[in-house]
Each structure stands twice: as structure tokens, then as C-alpha cells.
Write a protein that holds these residues in place. Structure first.
Motif, mmCIF file in Angstrom:
data_model
loop_
_atom_site.group_PDB
_atom_site.id
_atom_site.type_symbol
_atom_site.label_atom_id
_atom_site.label_comp_id
_atom_site.label_asym_id
_atom_site.label_seq_id
_atom_site.Cartn_x
_atom_site.Cartn_y
_atom_site.Cartn_z
ATOM 1 N N UNK A 61 53.309 11.297 -16.221
ATOM 2 C CA UNK A 61 54.464 10.497 -16.633
ATOM 3 C C UNK A 61 54.343 9.030 -16.248
ATOM 4 N N UNK A 62 53.720 8.769 -15.077
ATOM 5 C CA UNK A 62 53.616 7.377 -14.644
ATOM 6 C C UNK A 62 52.173 6.958 -14.400
ATOM 7 N N UNK A 76 53.017 13.220 -1.986
ATOM 8 C CA UNK A 76 53.900 12.370 -2.781
ATOM 9 C C UNK A 76 54.633 13.202 -3.837
ATOM 10 N N UNK A 80 58.386 11.531 -4.763
ATOM 11 C CA UNK A 80 58.538 10.191 -4.183
ATOM 12 C C UNK A 80 58.124 9.092 -5.153
ATOM 13 N N UNK A 81 57.734 9.477 -6.362
ATOM 14 C CA UNK A 81 57.290 8.464 -7.319
ATOM 15 C C UNK A 81 58.293 8.309 -8.433
ATOM 16 N N UNK A 82 57.856 8.588 -9.670
ATOM 17 C CA UNK A 82 58.729 8.347 -10.815
ATOM 18 C C UNK A 82 59.834 9.389 -10.938
ATOM 19 N N UNK A 100 59.687 12.392 -12.109
ATOM 20 C CA UNK A 100 59.603 13.258 -13.296
ATOM 21 C C UNK A 100 58.840 14.551 -13.018
ATOM 22 N N UNK A 109 68.583 2.438 -16.886
ATOM 23 C CA UNK A 109 67.937 3.652 -17.402
ATOM 24 C C UNK A 109 68.235 3.780 -18.881
ATOM 25 N N UNK A 161 53.579 0.128 -17.888
ATOM 26 C CA UNK A 161 53.669 1.251 -16.953
ATOM 27 C C UNK A 161 53.044 0.892 -15.608
ATOM 28 N N UNK A 196 58.641 -1.666 -13.614
ATOM 29 C CA UNK A 196 58.615 -0.359 -14.303
ATOM 30 C C UNK A 196 58.741 0.724 -13.250
ATOM 31 N N UNK A 197 59.847 1.468 -13.274
ATOM 32 C CA UNK A 197 60.115 2.473 -12.237
ATOM 33 C C UNK A 197 59.709 3.876 -12.672
ATOM 34 N N UNK A 198 59.907 4.183 -13.941
ATOM 35 C CA UNK A 198 59.565 5.500 -14.481
ATOM 36 C C UNK A 198 59.647 5.374 -16.000
ATOM 37 N N UNK A 199 59.285 6.419 -16.736
ATOM 38 C CA UNK A 199 59.289 6.271 -18.203
ATOM 39 C C UNK A 199 60.663 5.905 -18.780
ATOM 40 N N UNK A 200 61.735 6.072 -17.993
ATOM 41 C CA UNK A 200 63.049 5.707 -18.523
ATOM 42 C C UNK A 200 63.846 4.844 -17.539
ATOM 43 N N UNK A 250 54.337 0.111 -7.262
ATOM 44 C CA UNK A 250 54.100 1.511 -6.919
ATOM 45 C C UNK A 250 55.280 2.122 -6.182
ATOM 46 N N UNK A 251 55.755 3.250 -6.699
ATOM 47 C CA UNK A 251 56.761 4.033 -5.971
ATOM 48 C C UNK A 251 56.027 5.143 -5.247
ATOM 49 N N UNK A 252 56.366 5.350 -3.992
ATOM 50 C CA UNK A 252 55.661 6.339 -3.196
ATOM 51 C C UNK A 252 56.523 6.695 -1.990
#
Ligand SMILES: [Zn+2]
Lengths: 110, 191
Positions: free
Chosen positions: A8-9, A17, A60-62, A64, B32, B55, B68-72, B141-143
Motif C-alpha cells: 500500500x505504501x 512495524x 505503525x506505518x500507513x 493499511x 483523508x 507516495x 503523503x501519509x497513506x494511499x488516502x 516515513x511513518x514508522x
């Protein structure tokens, strides 16, 4: 430790994660179904030694959901694929067949 | 109107091999919706003043940015005082679209890690490849940072900007400070 890819990301990271959410491609049995079907939908899960299909979430990420095909004995990951499907895509099946010639593709969820 | 107060009132730790400082109040809008829909893109670009990020990336222009956080999901960053106007303009442009835009400025905390070994501070606490060839400016990056969710990017070389939930601001500050303890640098990313 598993290295997992989120379709997804696009992120690839180690498993902490993400979060595993058990067997994939379950068919839901809701109100009106037989007790046996309902029980098996709620409680009965495969626990294979070898090729397994699971639901994962990029916790912890997107955030999804997606699917992962992996081997429970060697921890090899065969691939990730979209959550929006009721069965593994052809490429994943082909890849598993290449890597595990003994595996019977009819065991894949449908 | 009352003055905005950040979680740690701008706390700063300069005792380590990288400095850790809490960034002052910053405007943040979460949007969103369907990021492939033209009206959504147009509204986001107009509200942020930044082109649509790809992305996993962040775009910035002066003190505005869009990530960009996620696809939506997108995150718009702007001056704290501008957030109400920008949000109102955004919602006006998005009327009739299936979207959600919310002011999350006071729900978050932001930190800046600065120093020649700033990458190492992140590498110690997050499952992210921080090698200069792998994590480059422009990426977002989200983590997780140890036990809490976080997002980060590098606005300039040797600077990492971290966003987390306000409720874990103290944890994040202490965590980054510990990872940056003086003489604990590893020198792994030295070229
Ligand atoms: Zn993801």
C-alpha cells in the motif's frame, strides 16, 4: 525476524512495524448459517508447517491491510499482495511453486 | 484567545552528539480522501501551497509542506495561526467530495534532531535504513520509534524532523535524548 513489504505504501521493514492478524481468505459465515459453519468461521484456523497465507496490517506505518504468503518453517516470504482479493494472485502461486516444488497449489485458499 | 502551548514548551537538549529540540506550535491538517481524484488534489495543493507529494514523500515550500501519509491520507503543515483559514478554504473547495479534513495541530508534537550524526539517533530507535543512500531528503516515513508511532523526514542534511502524538511527547523527547547521548555515536553512516 521477517522482512515485510507493504504493497500500500511501498515500505519494506522488519516485522515489528507491522502486525500479523492470522489466517487469510476466510469465508464469513454470519446470521442464518449452520452452527458448524459459524463455529469453523469463528474458531477453526489452519496452522500449517510450510506455506501459509496471512493477513497483515501496517500498524505503525500507513495503517493499511494486506496479505502475505510465507513459509512457517523457514520464515521465507513469498510475497505481499492486496487485501482486496479473495484468493492469492497467480504470480504469488507461481512463485511459491518455484520455491516449493512439493507444495500442492490446490491447498491455496480459493 | 489563549496562547498555543506545545506539550513540552519548547524543551531543548543540547548535551548529546545531536541536539533535540521541540518545535514550536505548528499548523497541521489531516486530509483523508481519494488521492487520485482531481478535485481532492486541487484542493490539497491550493490549501498547502505545495505540489502533490508522491507516495512516501513530502514536498515543501517555505514553511508549508505536504506529506503523503497513506494511499488516502495527506498531512498539510503550515503556520499555526493560518490553520483555521486554510482549513476553511480547504473544506469549501472539498464540498460535495467524500473527504475529511481536520485540524490536528494540538494533537501532535514535533521535534528536530540536528547534528552530523542525526541519522544515527533515528537508526537506534526505528526499523528504518538510515544510510544516506537509502533515506534521502524528500522522503517521508511513518514508522515506530521504540514503542510509539512516529513520522519523520529530513528537511535538510543533518536535520531530522519528527512528528508524534502529543500524548507521547515526553517519551519521544527522552527517547531521542537517550539515543543521542554524548559519546554514544557509532559512526556507522560515515562515508
Ligand atoms: Zn504501508
Amino acid at each position: 525476524m521477517l522482512t515485510i513489504h507493504c504493497p500500500n505504501c511501498g515500505v519494506t521493514a522488519e516485522e515489528t512495524e507491522f502486525h500479523a492478524h492470522g489466517e487469510a481468505h476466510l469465508k464469513r459465515f454470519g446470521p442464518g448459517s449452520s452452527e458448524d459453519d459459524f463455529e469453523s468461521y469463528l474458531f477453526m484456523r489452519k496452522n500449517p508447517k510450510g506455506v501459509h497465507f496471512e493477513r497483515w496490517r501496517h500498524q505503525y506505518g500507513c495503517g493499511k491491510w494486506f496479505h502475505v504468503a510465507r513459509c512457517t518453517t523457514t520464515l521465507e516470504i513469498f510475497g505481499s499482495y492486496s487485501a482486496q482479493t479473495t484468493e492469492p494472485p497467480k504470480e504469488i502461486i507461481n512463485h511459491i511453486e518455484n520455491r516449493r516444488p512439493d507444495w500442492n497449489a490446490t491447498e491455496a485458499p480459493k | 484567545m489563549s496562547d498555543p502551548v506545545t506539550a513540552l514548551k519548547g524543551l531543548k537538549n543540547t548535551g548529546g552528539f545531536a541536539s533535540i529540540s521541540e518545535v514550536g506550535p505548528t499548523g497541521m491538517i489531516t486530509l483523508r480522501g481519494d488521492l487520485s481524484a482531481k478535485p481532492v488534489i486541487k484542493a490539497a495543493v491550493a490549501a498547502s501551497g505545495v505540489t502533490m507529494p508522491e507516495q512516501g514523500r513530502i514536498g515543501s515550500e517555505g514553511n508549508h509542506a505536504m506529506a503523503w501519509m497513506s494511499p488516502d491520507e495527506l498531512l498539510i503543515l503550515c503556520a499555526y495561526g493560518d490553520v483555521h483559514d486554510r482549513l476553511a478554504a480547504l473544506n469549501k473547495k472539498l464540498s460535495g467530495q467524500h473527504t475529511l479534513a481536520v485540524n490536528v495541530s494540538d494533537a501532535r508534537a514535533m521535534f528536530r534532531v540536528r547534528g552530523a550524526h542525526a541519522r544515527e539517533v533515528i537508526a537506534k530507535v526505528a526499523p528504518v535504513d538510515m544510510h544516506p543512500d537509502a533515506f534521502t531528503p524528500g522522503m517521508f516515513r511513518r514508522t515506530r520509534f521504540a514503542q510509539v508511532p512516529a513520522a519523520f523526514w529530513m528537511p535538510e542534511p543533518d536535520v531530522v524532523q519528527v512528528i508524534c502524538f502529543r500524548s507521547v511527547a515526553r517519551y519521544m523527547y527522552d527517547l531521542l535524548g537517550m539515543a543521542a547521548q554524548s559519546r554514544s555515536e557509532v559512526g556507522y553512516f560515515r562515508r
